[in-house]
Write an enzyme that holds these catalytic residues in place. Structure first.
Site, PDB file in Angstrom:
ATOM      1  N   GLU A   1     -12.443 -63.225   4.735  1.00 54.07           N
ATOM      2  CA  GLU A   1     -11.176 -63.911   4.991  1.00 54.07           C
ATOM      3  C   GLU A   1     -11.236 -65.254   4.299  1.00 54.07           C
ATOM      4  O   GLU A   1     -12.235 -65.976   4.398  1.00 54.07           O
ATOM      5  CB  GLU A   1     -10.957 -64.106   6.495  1.00 54.07           C
ATOM      6  CG  GLU A   1      -9.715 -64.943   6.815  1.00 54.07           C
ATOM      7  CD  GLU A   1      -9.554 -65.187   8.320  1.00 54.07           C
ATOM      8  OE1 GLU A   1      -9.920 -64.281   9.110  1.00 54.07           O
ATOM      9  OE2 GLU A   1      -9.080 -66.276   8.695  1.00 54.07           O
TER      10      GLU A   1
ATOM     11  N   GLU B   1      -4.082 -73.908   6.311  1.00 52.58           N
ATOM     12  CA  GLU B   1      -4.141 -73.742   7.761  1.00 52.58           C
ATOM     13  C   GLU B   1      -3.997 -75.120   8.394  1.00 52.58           C
ATOM     14  O   GLU B   1      -4.909 -75.935   8.343  1.00 52.58           O
ATOM     15  CB  GLU B   1      -5.447 -73.073   8.189  1.00 52.58           C
ATOM     16  CG  GLU B   1      -5.488 -72.705   9.657  1.00 52.58           C
ATOM     17  CD  GLU B   1      -6.727 -71.900  10.034  1.00 52.58           C
ATOM     18  OE1 GLU B   1      -6.695 -71.216  11.071  1.00 52.58           O
ATOM     19  OE2 GLU B   1      -7.730 -71.960   9.287  1.00 52.58           O
TER      20      GLU B   1
END
Length: 452
Positions: free
Chosen positions: A146, A151
């Site tokens: 990932e 974010e």
């Protein structure tokens, strides 16, 4: 009167050959990328994505809706006046679903195992209670990797960029990047003080995310992922490289990346078949426990109290989410031919047993422009490259090119990562161009001649 003799012709030629090899290594791949293998933009943006409608796996207070609901509720739409695509959340009513506030989570219908990814974003979601993200993920997360590109959380400035993997993947310690790193073990650990952080990196500058990013009309996030490693950049709108705007990006000319993750102590196979994911979550495992710290009045509170306050805020304050939308110019993916554009370039002639003791020397030339170090040397561990150690005579010829040291084992930021001894895998040598192979052959011939 005696005079000191310099190196003989053979030794001088050997040194010159080594230098030429190193230079050719720097040159490898310095060419633009032009083969677009995926493109998402304009009124056709959604054609390359599916809508995730399941329960949020990260415990968010969110109701991910299907495409029909998203379109009819005006959560997704094309703006012809700007040529952009909007991906937003419900900001018109109190949340009535038991799962939480309506939002959208998009997943690309094709997966990737390498490429140069360009994400031209005009506006990203910002505000309290929000956890927006742009990331890639593989099947059986995190075992196929990932990569968190964007974010952000609540109204905190900056961006968190992390890599997650299955067991046995570690981040090289010495590397050239802008972001600060706080964790070197990429494998998720649910029992850690901060669970499942992966190889975590962060930048706190306002321009990297949230309102600060939006105020400068956004910019381009770029992810370069190939056999040598993973790098991430962010270019503000006013500083997007001309090669990007011309459709022929050349990362070899770009400045220092935000994140640099060479595949030295992590096999490249840990990252494969990733899809692109774009979503806006509420609360959850990241924004929930930090909500009262970043959006509250301070004071002492428990994790559960922060979660409850976040969910109550998200449920009832719909007008707080007027800025909770992505506005996108385009997402674009270029193919990367590692034989022509290796991120990491390690001369094959420089290979030896590396002692993992504290402060020991790693005779390992850097990669492009000497920006990359050698692998981690775990405390009391040993790492071996794929070829046999060099002789003392050969090592002396390489001395001018060997400047990186092992990370001292006494550094707290190293010892607290619990990296097992001897875990460095064999270095994955990037394929070389014909010029590099010729230089390597020249090195071998003249070095043998010099050492006879």
């Amino acid at each position: 009167m005696s005079r000191q003799l310099g190196p003989g012709p053979a030794q001088a030629l050997a040194r010159l050959a080594l230098a030429l090899y190193f230079v050719s290594c720097v040159w490898v791949g310095a060419s633009p990328l032009t083969n677009v293998i995926a493109s998402y933009s304009g009124s056709n943006f959604l054609s390359g994505f599916s809508f995730f409608v399941g329960d949020d796996p990260t415990n968010g207070f969110v109701n991910y809706v299907d495409q029909n609901t998203a379109v009819s509720s005006n959560l997704v739409y094309y703006r012809p006046d700007r040529g952009t695509f909007i991906v937003g959340v419900d900001n018109t009513s109190v949340a009535t679903s038991s799962r939480g506030r309506d939002s959208v989570r998009l997943t690309s219908t094709v997966s990737f195992s390498s490429g140069l990814f360009l994400f031209d974003i005009v506006h990203m979601p910002t505000g309290c209670g929000l956890w927006p993200a742009l990331w890639t993920t593989g099947p059986n997360n995190p075992n196929s990797g990932e990569i968190d590109i964007v974010e952000t959380v609540n109204n905190r400035p900056g961006n968190s960029l992390s890599l997650h993997s299955g067991p046995g993947c570690y981040s090289a310690i010495k590397r050239t990047q802008i972001a600060n790193y706080s964790s070197l073990t990429c494998a998720n650990n649910a029992s850690a003080p901060v669970p499942n952080t992966g190889c975590s990196n962060s930048v706190r500058g306002a321009m990297y995310g949230g309102d600060g990013f939006n105020q400068m009309n956004g910019g381009v996030y770029a992810l370069l992922w190939d056999a040598g490693g993973i790098q991430i950049w962010m270019f503000p709108r006013s500083s997007i490289p001309s090669d990007v705007t011309k459709g022929a990006p050349d990362p070899s000319t770009w400045p220092t990346p935000i994140v640099s993750f060479p595949f030295y102590c992590c096999s490249a196979s840990n990252f494969a078949y990733n899809t692109i994911v774009l979503n806006t979550d509420f609360c959850g495992n990241f924004a929930g426990p930090t909500f009262l710290k970043t959006c509250g009045s301070g004071g002492n509170f428990t994790r559960d109290q922060s979660f409850d306050a976040c969910e109550d805020f998200v449920k009832n304050n719909y007008s707080a989410f007027n800025e909770a939308y992505w506005e996108i110019n385009y997402f674009k993916v270029y193919s990367v031919d590692s034989s022509k554009y290796p991120v990491s370039c390690v001369p094959l002639v420089q290979s030896r047993l590396i002692d993992g003791s504290a402060g020991s020397r790693v005779d390992w030339p850097g990669t492009k422009a000497s920006a990359r170090p050698g692998p981690i040397c775990p405390a009391n561990g040993r790492c071996r490259s794929s070829l046999q150690p060099l002789s003392a005579s050969a090592r002396s010829l390489l001395a001018p090119l060997t400047t990186d040291d092992c990370f001292p084992a006494g550094k707290p930021s190293f010892n607290t990562q619990n990296v097992p001894a001897g875990t460095c895998p064999k270095v994955s040598m990037a394929p070389q161009l014909v010029s590099s192979l010729f230089s390597l052959a020249l090195v071998g011939v003249v070095s043998l001649f010099a050492l006879l």
